[in-house]
Every structure is written in C-alpha cells, then in structure tokens.
Design an enzyme around this catalytic site. Structure first.
Site, mmCIF file in Angstrom:
data_model
loop_
_atom_site.group_PDB
_atom_site.id
_atom_site.type_symbol
_atom_site.label_atom_id
_atom_site.label_comp_id
_atom_site.label_asym_id
_atom_site.label_seq_id
_atom_site.Cartn_x
_atom_site.Cartn_y
_atom_site.Cartn_z
ATOM 1 N NE ARG A 175 -4.333 -1.172 0.094
ATOM 2 C CZ ARG A 175 -4.515 -2.196 -0.734
ATOM 3 N NH1 ARG A 175 -3.573 -2.528 -1.598
ATOM 4 N NH2 ARG A 175 -5.649 -2.871 -0.721
ATOM 5 C CG HIS A 185 -3.564 -0.191 -6.664
ATOM 6 N ND1 HIS A 185 -3.747 0.407 -5.451
ATOM 7 C CD2 HIS A 185 -3.739 -1.513 -6.431
ATOM 8 C CE1 HIS A 185 -4.024 -0.503 -4.531
ATOM 9 N NE2 HIS A 185 -4.024 -1.679 -5.107
HETATM 10 P P1 NDP Z 1 -1.623 -11.366 4.448
HETATM 11 O O1 NDP Z 1 -2.500 -10.849 5.515
HETATM 12 O O2 NDP Z 1 -1.734 -12.781 4.027
HETATM 13 O O3 NDP Z 1 -0.082 -11.127 4.855
HETATM 14 C C1 NDP Z 1 0.368 -9.962 5.457
HETATM 15 C C2 NDP Z 1 1.815 -10.158 5.870
HETATM 16 O O4 NDP Z 1 2.316 -8.928 6.395
HETATM 17 C C3 NDP Z 1 1.967 -11.206 6.989
HETATM 18 O O5 NDP Z 1 3.130 -11.965 6.779
HETATM 19 C C4 NDP Z 1 2.119 -10.348 8.237
HETATM 20 O O6 NDP Z 1 2.865 -10.939 9.280
HETATM 21 C C5 NDP Z 1 2.896 -9.170 7.674
HETATM 22 N N1 NDP Z 1 2.751 -8.016 8.539
HETATM 23 C C6 NDP Z 1 1.654 -7.273 8.778
HETATM 24 N N2 NDP Z 1 1.920 -6.281 9.659
HETATM 25 C C7 NDP Z 1 3.220 -6.418 9.982
HETATM 26 C C8 NDP Z 1 4.076 -5.710 10.827
HETATM 27 N N3 NDP Z 1 3.654 -4.665 11.550
HETATM 28 N N4 NDP Z 1 5.348 -6.120 10.925
HETATM 29 C C9 NDP Z 1 5.773 -7.188 10.231
HETATM 30 N N5 NDP Z 1 5.013 -7.909 9.395
HETATM 31 C C10 NDP Z 1 3.739 -7.525 9.281
HETATM 32 O O7 NDP Z 1 -1.824 -10.392 3.198
HETATM 33 P P2 NDP Z 1 -1.614 -10.717 1.650
HETATM 34 O O8 NDP Z 1 -0.293 -11.338 1.458
HETATM 35 O O9 NDP Z 1 -2.795 -11.410 1.114
HETATM 36 O O10 NDP Z 1 -1.627 -9.223 1.039
HETATM 37 C C11 NDP Z 1 -0.690 -8.264 1.458
HETATM 38 C C12 NDP Z 1 -1.089 -6.887 0.977
HETATM 39 O O11 NDP Z 1 -0.880 -6.748 -0.422
HETATM 40 C C13 NDP Z 1 -2.563 -6.522 1.127
HETATM 41 O O12 NDP Z 1 -2.875 -6.153 2.453
HETATM 42 C C14 NDP Z 1 -2.712 -5.366 0.165
HETATM 43 O O13 NDP Z 1 -2.417 -4.166 0.828
HETATM 44 C C15 NDP Z 1 -1.637 -5.646 -0.879
HETATM 45 N N6 NDP Z 1 -2.222 -5.969 -2.194
HETATM 46 C C16 NDP Z 1 -1.920 -5.152 -3.256
HETATM 47 C C17 NDP Z 1 -2.403 -5.455 -4.505
HETATM 48 C C18 NDP Z 1 -1.991 -4.649 -5.673
HETATM 49 O O14 NDP Z 1 -2.507 -4.867 -6.777
HETATM 50 N N7 NDP Z 1 -1.065 -3.726 -5.529
HETATM 51 C C19 NDP Z 1 -3.282 -6.596 -4.746
HETATM 52 C C20 NDP Z 1 -3.521 -7.392 -3.571
HETATM 53 C C21 NDP Z 1 -3.007 -7.060 -2.336
HETATM 54 P P3 NDP Z 1 2.333 -12.278 10.022
HETATM 55 O O15 NDP Z 1 2.465 -13.367 8.993
HETATM 56 O O16 NDP Z 1 3.258 -12.467 11.151
HETATM 57 O O17 NDP Z 1 0.903 -12.000 10.391
HETATM 58 C C1 OXD Z 2 -6.109 -5.583 -3.085
HETATM 59 C C2 OXD Z 2 -5.762 -4.598 -4.095
HETATM 60 O O1 OXD Z 2 -5.917 -5.326 -1.898
HETATM 61 O O2 OXD Z 2 -6.192 -4.735 -5.249
HETATM 62 O O3 OXD Z 2 -6.571 -6.678 -3.457
HETATM 63 O O4 OXD Z 2 -5.027 -3.660 -3.795
#
Ligand code: NDP
Ligand code: OXD
Length: 316
Positions: free
Chosen positions: A231, A279
C-alpha cells in the site's frame, strides 16, 4: 426465490465485468446493487464490497458477513460507521499468481537493467551493460502472508537469493526468515526490497529515509532497489524521492502511492530508474471473487467457520 441469503454488491470496479461475472454467480440468491438507490437492501445478509457507499450499512442493517473485493482491507476498515461484522479477505490463486508475476517481473527488470536499456533504446545506443547473476542479488520481501510467500517461492525459482521478514517468523524452505524484531538485520542483507505489507497503524510510513538508509549498499546491483505493491500509505514519498535523487536507492518499482491516482506532475513518472504501474500489480478477478464469496456463504449457512477472516485488532 429460495431462502438463501441475499447479497448486496457494492464494488467500485468496472461495471461491465461485474455484470458479466454475475451471470454465473450466486445461483438461488437475490442479488442487489447498492448503486441502485431505489433497491431495498434491508433484508440482505451479505455484502461484497470495495470502496463501499457511506450509506450502505444504514440501508442494509441485517448484514451478517462482509466480503472484501480485494486482499487488502485498510479501506474497508476506515469506513465510518463500519459495523462489527466478520470481514472475509479475498484470497485466491488468481490474485496470488498475478502478484508473484509482477514481483518477479520487477526483480528481473532491475537485475537485467530494463530501465537503462529502454533509455538506451530511446537514444539509439547499442551498449552492453554489466550483468550480475541473480544468485548474487538478495531480494528481501517484507510481508510473508499469502502473497509474500508465493512471491518468495517464485523469486527462488528465478535463482535469486531470497530472504523474508514478517511480524511472526515463517518457516519457508530455502528462505532465511526474520521476525518483526529483526528488521535491521534483514535490511542490511537486502539488495532489492519488496513491500507486500498491509496498511495498518504499524506499517504506515514504514518505508522512510531511515529504512532506506539501512539497506545494503555496494551489493551486486551497486545500490539497493525498492519495489512496493503493498500500500502507498506505507511509503513516505518525500523520503523515497530524496533517496532516489541522492543515490541511496538505485531504482524503484511502484504500483501503489500515498494518493491514487498518481498526479500527472509527480516526479516519479519521469524518473529513468523508476517503473510506475497504476495499482495494477494484482487486480481482483471478479469471477473468482464471486466464486470465493459464494463458497464462504455456503460454509457459513452450513454452520462452518468462515475462512480468511480479518483480525480487526491488528488491522489485516
Ligand atoms: P496477508 O494478511 O496474508 O499477509 C500480510 C503479511 O504482512 C503477513 O506476513 C504479516 O505478518 C505481515 N505483517 C503485517 N503487519 C506487519 C508488521 N507490523 N510487521 C511485520 N510484518 C507484518 O496479506 P496478503 O499477502 O494477502 O496481502 C498483502 C497486501 O498486499 C494486502 O494487504 C494489500 O495491501 C496488498 N495488495 C496489493 C495489490 C496490488 O494490486 N497492488 C493486490 C492485492 C493485495 P504475520 O504473517 O506475522 O501476520
Ligand atoms: C487488493 C488490491 O488489496 O487490489 O486486493 O489492492
């Protein structure tokens, strides 16, 4: 109409795609569109939403489960008056695969100096640049969730040395992992930093001058590269710009921005060493989204647990 729960659709996606996907979705359920202001949403049990209308929850007071149109839920959690209902994230192979494709594409683009070669092409310059090995480049992935874990596996297949960081340590074959307290050690090893973090109070502004200054200098690429598809709120763009201008960073690939769409006079558009995508790293496939939501509704109605639930305390 059957007694299966009715669904409200409030997705600010391409309407044609939504309508097309709806022709094969939610059989036996009443489907209502929040955009139809005359529609009676009062009996709807489910909402599939992305950037929902502010009056949705007033119009649909009997909702029981919310389905996010994307993997990230920061924008849903920020909606004023959001009811205390379970929120199901969108988790699907289509989304995961698209994200890994984008991440691998960016890592390879910087490894194989695509921005520099495109510049040379525009100037009709025939000059071979030096070529580091993928194995000499360490890609550090911040966020080892659904998307991060698939990306690290695919980066490994391409031959990169891959490490990862997440709040809780993960056990991934062939990948050295670091937990939340080990950020500095992780950064000191990283040549290409990939951000796949959700936006939360803890991750807002995490990619800042101090963090960029801790990345490895003098690795196989010379200078570190920053890649972000998590993000935009996690990156401090004034710091990022300064780091690119003063050579702390050698390049970047940015799919997300503090403010989207990126304004036309943003300096990022014109930087030779920066790749900008709108995005679009991993757009939600609406058919897959509806398939997932439908399957979860069926589970819920059978009395089984919902999957991929958001933990509202930690914000993802
Ligand atoms: P998940 O919830 O599966 O994974 C999030 C990861 O981030 C986990 O490993 C989590 O740690 C880690 N995390 C969160 N907060 C912290 C922190 N404070 N310190 C360290 N690690 C942290 O999410 P996804 O993998 O499914 O998606 C990730 C992000 O990708 C989404 O939230 C979205 O913002 C973005 N996204 C962007 C898209 C785009 O087109 N640009 C499309 C889809 C998603 P832990 O495993 O320990 O919980
Ligand atoms: C998502 C995105 O979070 O598209 O899936 O950013």
């Amino acid at each position: 109409m059957s007694d299966k729960g009715a669904v409200v659709i409030d997705l600010k996606f391409e309407r044609r795609e939504v309508d097309q996907a709806l022709t094969k979705a939610f059989a036996g359920r009443k489907v209502l569109h929040a955009s139809d202001k005359s529609a009676d949403l009062s009996e709807a049990r489910y909402a599939v939403l992305w950037k929902p209308d502010l009056d949705l929850f007033r119009r649909a007071p009997k909702l029981e489960v919310l389905f996010s149109g994307g993997a990230g839920v920061d924008s849903i959690l920020a909606v004023p008056g959001l009811p205390d209902l379970p929120i199901v994230r969108f988790v699907d192979e289509t989304l995961t695969t698209r994200m890994s494709e984008w991440v691998v594409l960016q890592a390879l683009s910087h490894l194989r100096q695509v921005p520099a070669y495109l510049g040379q092409q525009r100037s009709r310059i025939w000059r071979e640049l030096s070529q580091p090995e993928a194995g000499d480049v360490t890609v550090g992935v911040m966020g080892l969730g659904v998307l991060g874990q698939d990306s690290v596996r695919k980066l490994k297949i391409m031959g990169f040395d891959v490490i990862g960081w997440s709040r809780s340590r993960k056990d991934i074959d062939g990948v050295e992992t670091f937990d939340g307290s080990e950020l500095d050690a992780f950064l000191a090893r990283t040549d290409i930093l990939v951000g796949l973090l959700p936006l939360t109070d803890e991750t807002r502004g995490i990619f800042n001058a101090s963090l960029f200054g801790k990345l490895r200098q003098g690795g196989a690429l010379g200078k570190p590269v920053f890649v972000n598809a998590g993000r935009g709120g996690s990156q401090v763009e004034t710091d990022l710009l300064a780091a690119l201008e003063n050579g702390i960073l050698g390049g970047a690939s940015l799919d997300v921005f503090e403010n989207e769409p990126l304004v036309s006079d943003s300096p990022f558009w014109a930087m030779d060493n920066v790749i900008v995508t709108p995005h679009a790293a991993s757009a939600s496939d609406v058919r897959a989204l509806f398939r997932n939501a439908e399957a979860q509704m069926e589970r819920f109605e059978r009395g089984e647990k919902l999957q991929h639930l958001v933990d509202r305390m930690i914000g993802y």
